[in-house]
Design an enzyme around this catalytic site. Structure first.
Site, PDB file in Angstrom:
ATOM      1  N   ILE A  94      44.489-138.665-100.856  1.00  0.00           N
ATOM      2  CA  ILE A  94      44.569-140.010-101.451  1.00  0.00           C
ATOM      3  C   ILE A  94      45.540-140.925-100.700  1.00  0.00           C
ATOM      4  CG2 ILE A  94      46.418-139.464-103.126  1.00  0.00           C
ATOM      5  CD1 ILE A  94      44.773-141.151-105.185  1.00  0.00           C
ATOM      6  N   TYR A 142      38.266-128.951 -84.672  1.00  0.00           N
ATOM      7  CA  TYR A 142      38.079-129.852 -85.815  1.00  0.00           C
ATOM      8  C   TYR A 142      36.595-129.900 -86.213  1.00  0.00           C
ATOM      9  CZ  TYR A 142      37.331-134.106 -88.459  1.00  0.00           C
ATOM     10  OH  TYR A 142      36.919-134.992 -89.423  1.00  0.00           O
ATOM     11  N   LYS A 165      34.717-128.609 -89.703  1.00  0.00           N
ATOM     12  CA  LYS A 165      33.905-129.467 -90.576  1.00  0.00           C
ATOM     13  C   LYS A 165      32.511-128.860 -90.805  1.00  0.00           C
ATOM     14  CE  LYS A 165      36.624-132.674 -91.925  1.00  0.00           C
ATOM     15  NZ  LYS A 165      36.826-133.038 -93.339  1.00  0.00           N
ATOM     16  N   LEU A 195      46.878-127.712 -99.726  1.00  0.00           N
ATOM     17  CA  LEU A 195      45.530-127.198 -99.444  1.00  0.00           C
ATOM     18  C   LEU A 195      45.584-125.763 -98.945  1.00  0.00           C
ATOM     19  CD1 LEU A 195      43.522-129.996 -97.624  1.00  0.00           C
ATOM     20  CD2 LEU A 195      43.263-129.164 -99.953  1.00  0.00           C
ATOM     21  N   GLU A 198      31.437-135.692 -86.051  1.00  0.00           N
ATOM     22  CA  GLU A 198      31.918-134.746 -85.036  1.00  0.00           C
ATOM     23  C   GLU A 198      31.138-133.427 -85.103  1.00  0.00           C
ATOM     24  OE1 GLU A 198      34.595-134.401 -82.516  1.00  0.00           O
ATOM     25  OE2 GLU A 198      34.049-136.501 -82.517  1.00  0.00           O
ATOM     26  N   GLN A 217      43.752-143.305 -95.189  1.00  0.00           N
ATOM     27  CA  GLN A 217      42.929-144.532 -95.141  1.00  0.00           C
ATOM     28  C   GLN A 217      41.820-144.499 -96.193  1.00  0.00           C
ATOM     29  OE1 GLN A 217      40.796-146.536 -91.474  1.00  0.00           O
ATOM     30  NE2 GLN A 217      39.508-144.859 -92.157  1.00  0.00           N
ATOM     31  N   ASP A 218      40.981-143.470 -96.133  1.00  0.00           N
ATOM     32  CA  ASP A 218      39.816-143.426 -97.030  1.00  0.00           C
ATOM     33  C   ASP A 218      40.244-143.218 -98.479  1.00  0.00           C
ATOM     34  OD1 ASP A 218      38.618-143.458 -94.599  1.00  0.00           O
ATOM     35  OD2 ASP A 218      37.425-141.650 -94.870  1.00  0.00           O
ATOM     36  N   LEU A 260      38.848-135.291 -99.407  1.00  0.00           N
ATOM     37  CA  LEU A 260      39.003-136.044 -98.152  1.00  0.00           C
ATOM     38  C   LEU A 260      40.127-135.488 -97.287  1.00  0.00           C
ATOM     39  CD1 LEU A 260      38.855-139.681 -99.650  1.00  0.00           C
ATOM     40  CD2 LEU A 260      36.976-138.127 -99.144  1.00  0.00           C
ATOM     41  N   SER A 286      31.506-134.866 -91.144  1.00  0.00           N
ATOM     42  CA  SER A 286      31.868-135.777 -90.049  1.00  0.00           C
ATOM     43  C   SER A 286      30.787-135.782 -88.981  1.00  0.00           C
ATOM     44  CB  SER A 286      33.170-135.277 -89.431  1.00  0.00           C
ATOM     45  OG  SER A 286      33.350-135.847 -88.150  1.00  0.00           O
ATOM     46  N   HIS A 310      34.968-144.405 -89.029  1.00  0.00           N
ATOM     47  CA  HIS A 310      35.184-145.570 -89.881  1.00  0.00           C
ATOM     48  C   HIS A 310      36.651-145.925 -89.845  1.00  0.00           C
ATOM     49  CE1 HIS A 310      35.020-141.788 -92.040  1.00  0.00           C
ATOM     50  NE2 HIS A 310      35.892-142.273 -92.907  1.00  0.00           N
ATOM     51  N   ALA A 343      42.377-133.452 -94.850  1.00  0.00           N
ATOM     52  CA  ALA A 343      42.090-132.555 -93.724  1.00  0.00           C
ATOM     53  C   ALA A 343      43.065-132.848 -92.602  1.00  0.00           C
ATOM     54  CB  ALA A 343      40.667-132.798 -93.211  1.00  0.00           C
TER      55      ALA A 343
HETATM   56  N1  GDD Z   1      42.777-140.936 -80.120  1.00  0.00           N
HETATM   57  C1  GDD Z   1      42.521-141.386 -78.895  1.00  0.00           C
HETATM   58  N2  GDD Z   1      43.550-141.827 -78.124  1.00  0.00           N
HETATM   59  N3  GDD Z   1      41.251-141.389 -78.442  1.00  0.00           N
HETATM   60  C2  GDD Z   1      41.007-141.885 -77.204  1.00  0.00           C
HETATM   61  C3  GDD Z   1      42.029-142.362 -76.392  1.00  0.00           C
HETATM   62  C4  GDD Z   1      43.382-142.338 -76.861  1.00  0.00           C
HETATM   63  O1  GDD Z   1      44.324-142.729 -76.193  1.00  0.00           O
HETATM   64  N4  GDD Z   1      41.459-142.800 -75.238  1.00  0.00           N
HETATM   65  C5  GDD Z   1      40.154-142.604 -75.339  1.00  0.00           C
HETATM   66  N5  GDD Z   1      39.865-142.032 -76.521  1.00  0.00           N
HETATM   67  C6  GDD Z   1      38.517-141.621 -76.981  1.00  0.00           C
HETATM   68  C7  GDD Z   1      38.433-140.176 -77.463  1.00  0.00           C
HETATM   69  O2  GDD Z   1      38.340-139.290 -76.334  1.00  0.00           O
HETATM   70  C8  GDD Z   1      37.159-140.245 -78.295  1.00  0.00           C
HETATM   71  O3  GDD Z   1      36.025-140.099 -77.469  1.00  0.00           O
HETATM   72  C9  GDD Z   1      37.172-141.667 -78.871  1.00  0.00           C
HETATM   73  O4  GDD Z   1      38.167-142.385 -78.115  1.00  0.00           O
HETATM   74  C10 GDD Z   1      37.499-141.750 -80.350  1.00  0.00           C
HETATM   75  O5  GDD Z   1      38.660-141.000 -80.604  1.00  0.00           O
HETATM   76  P1  GDD Z   1      39.408-141.047 -82.036  1.00  0.00           P
HETATM   77  O6  GDD Z   1      39.666-142.449 -82.429  1.00  0.00           O
HETATM   78  O7  GDD Z   1      40.576-140.126 -81.938  1.00  0.00           O
HETATM   79  O8  GDD Z   1      38.307-140.526 -83.059  1.00  0.00           O
HETATM   80  P2  GDD Z   1      37.259-139.300 -82.975  1.00  0.00           P
HETATM   81  O9  GDD Z   1      35.917-139.897 -82.684  1.00  0.00           O
HETATM   82  O10 GDD Z   1      37.747-138.233 -82.095  1.00  0.00           O
HETATM   83  O11 GDD Z   1      37.295-138.743 -84.460  1.00  0.00           O
HETATM   84  C11 GDD Z   1      37.329-139.619 -85.592  1.00  0.00           C
HETATM   85  O12 GDD Z   1      36.029-139.796 -86.102  1.00  0.00           O
HETATM   86  C12 GDD Z   1      35.412-138.638 -86.671  1.00  0.00           C
HETATM   87  C13 GDD Z   1      34.006-139.041 -87.137  1.00  0.00           C
HETATM   88  O13 GDD Z   1      33.150-138.978 -86.047  1.00  0.00           O
HETATM   89  C14 GDD Z   1      38.255-138.983 -86.629  1.00  0.00           C
HETATM   90  O14 GDD Z   1      38.467-139.924 -87.664  1.00  0.00           O
HETATM   91  C15 GDD Z   1      37.652-137.747 -87.236  1.00  0.00           C
HETATM   92  O15 GDD Z   1      38.491-137.261 -88.284  1.00  0.00           O
HETATM   93  C16 GDD Z   1      36.272-138.109 -87.797  1.00  0.00           C
HETATM   94  O16 GDD Z   1      35.676-136.996 -88.411  1.00  0.00           O
END
Ligand code: GDD
Length: 334
Positions: A9, A151, A155, A61, A129, A12-13, A82, A127, A181, A84
């Site tokens: 809670i 991760y 999931k 958890l 992912e 963000q979500d 939510l 997710s 999101h 994790a």
């Molecule tokens: N965090 C991060 N930092 N990501 C980067 C960076 C950086 O400096 N540079 C490039 N990226 C790229 C990552 O390699 C990835 O391909 C993309 O940006 C998004 O990274 P994140 O914002 O960390 O999110 P995510 O896609 O890995 O995961 C998020 O979305 C999932 C849903 O698809 C998270 O919120 C997960 O918990 C969620 O399940």
């Protein structure tokens, strides 16, 4: 009045969902770590405005008894799971704790519900992912999973645990397969918030460079504030089921940079530098969701697009930093 429990809670979500359920007249409870209650300014910052409207319960958890206790004290109608370890990069550094929290945490909750309140509807935060190295484009509910990180694997395990409790014990368990999101409440470790706050800081002269990893990854980015409505809708259906929640559009990290920096009158190419250490050992290159089922069954269609999201995040970070800078200046001159 319906009674709901939200794990995560303080995130963000969770914070948006709590606001939404309160607006619908729910009695809202949340699971928090004990340390959060000891450091409310920092750890409860997203729900500080809701503090006297919700009930918080310290639990972990990682501890079945602590979750069991909450369910033995209250009869919940709905449980939104939510919480994790949700940062993909961190799951490469410590896959073991990600697996322990994400898999066991989900299992403990399901088991506590089965034992104490099997009629409580359960929402699992799946997710995109889970699709990882994608088997088809766009991805839908029946697309084969191929996770690319501990991760993502955790999931997938949680998703199948929820499905198993549904099939084995006839419990109402639904999973949302939410694509990325974001919002002004996003944590700073995620790429969108890193970019929006980086662009705002550079605009205000607080820094000059922003280090990022892979700029070519593509994501289907939606607005978290409206995605929580889809979670709620899933638990109002006549039967439990799993749903993709997405916008149906994909954009690269580079496009996010371009737009975010141009919002503050800058060219990202002059400020963004690539740091190879931020590349992931295995990357998810392309995510884009098929929104058909959510549209047809849930009647859920997100209204907020990519541009709107980027603007909201960048301008909110600008305002936040401007306020901080002016408060600091007035403290110095006082
Ligand atoms: N965090 C991060 N930092 N990501 C980067 C960076 C950086 O400096 N540079 C490039 N990226 C790229 C990552 O390699 C990835 O391909 C993309 O940006 C998004 O990274 P994140 O914002 O960390 O999110 P995510 O896609 O890995 O995961 C998020 O979305 C999932 C849903 O698809 C998270 O919120 C997960 O918990 C969620 O399940």
């Amino acid at each position: 009045m319906k009674r709901a429990l939200i794990t995560g809670i303080t995130g963000q979500d969770g914070s948006y969902l709590a606001e939404y359920l309160l607006s619908l007249g729910y009695e809202v409870h949340g699971v928090v770590r004990r340390v959060a209650l000891e450091d409310p300014e920092q750890r409860l910052r997203r729900i500080v405005h809701l503090r006297d409207k919700i009930q918080l319960h310290p639990a972990s958890l990682e501890s079945y008894p602590s979750l069991f206790q909450i369910f033995s004290r209250y009869e919940f109608d709905e449980c939104y799971h939510l919480a994790a370890q949700s940062f993909v990069a961190e799951s490469f550094s410590d896959g073991f704790s990600t697996m322990a929290i994400n898999v066991n945490g989900t299992h403990f909750l399901l088991e506590a519900i089965r034992n104490l309140r099997p009629s409580c509807k359960f929402y699992f935060a799946g997710s995109s992912e889970m699709f990882g190295k994608v088997a088809e484009v766009p991805q839908r509910e029946i697309t084969r999973f191929h996770p690319r990180s501990p991760y993502g694997i955790s999931k997938v395990a949680g998703f199948f645990l929820a499905m198993n409790y549904r099939e084995a014990y006839n419990m109402f368990c639904s999973s949302g397969i939410l694509f990325n999101h974001e919002s002004p409440r996003r944590g700073f470790e995620f790429v969108t918030r890193k970019i929006s706050s980086g662009a705002a800081r550079i605009r205000l002269g607080l820094q000059n460079k922003l280090s990022l990893g892979n700029l070519d990854a593509r994501r289907d980015w939606g607005h978290a504030e409206e995605y929580v409505r889809a979670m709620h809708l899933m638990l109002q259906q006549p039967t439990p089921d799993d749903f993709v929640v997405a916008t149906g559009e994909t954009h690269s990290v580079r496009e996010f940079c371009e737009l975010a920096f141009s919002e503050v009158g800058l060219d990202y190419r002059e400020h963004v530098e690539i740091d190879e250490r931020l590349q992931r050992p295995a990357e998810v290159d392309l995510l884009i969701g098929d929104t058909t089922k959510a549209r047809e069954v849930l009647k859920f269609t997100p209204a907020r697009g990519f541009q709107d999201l980027v603007r909201d995040m960048v301008h909110s970070d600008l305002r936040l930093l401007e306020n901080k800078v002016s408060t600091e200046q007035s403290t110095i001159s006082a």
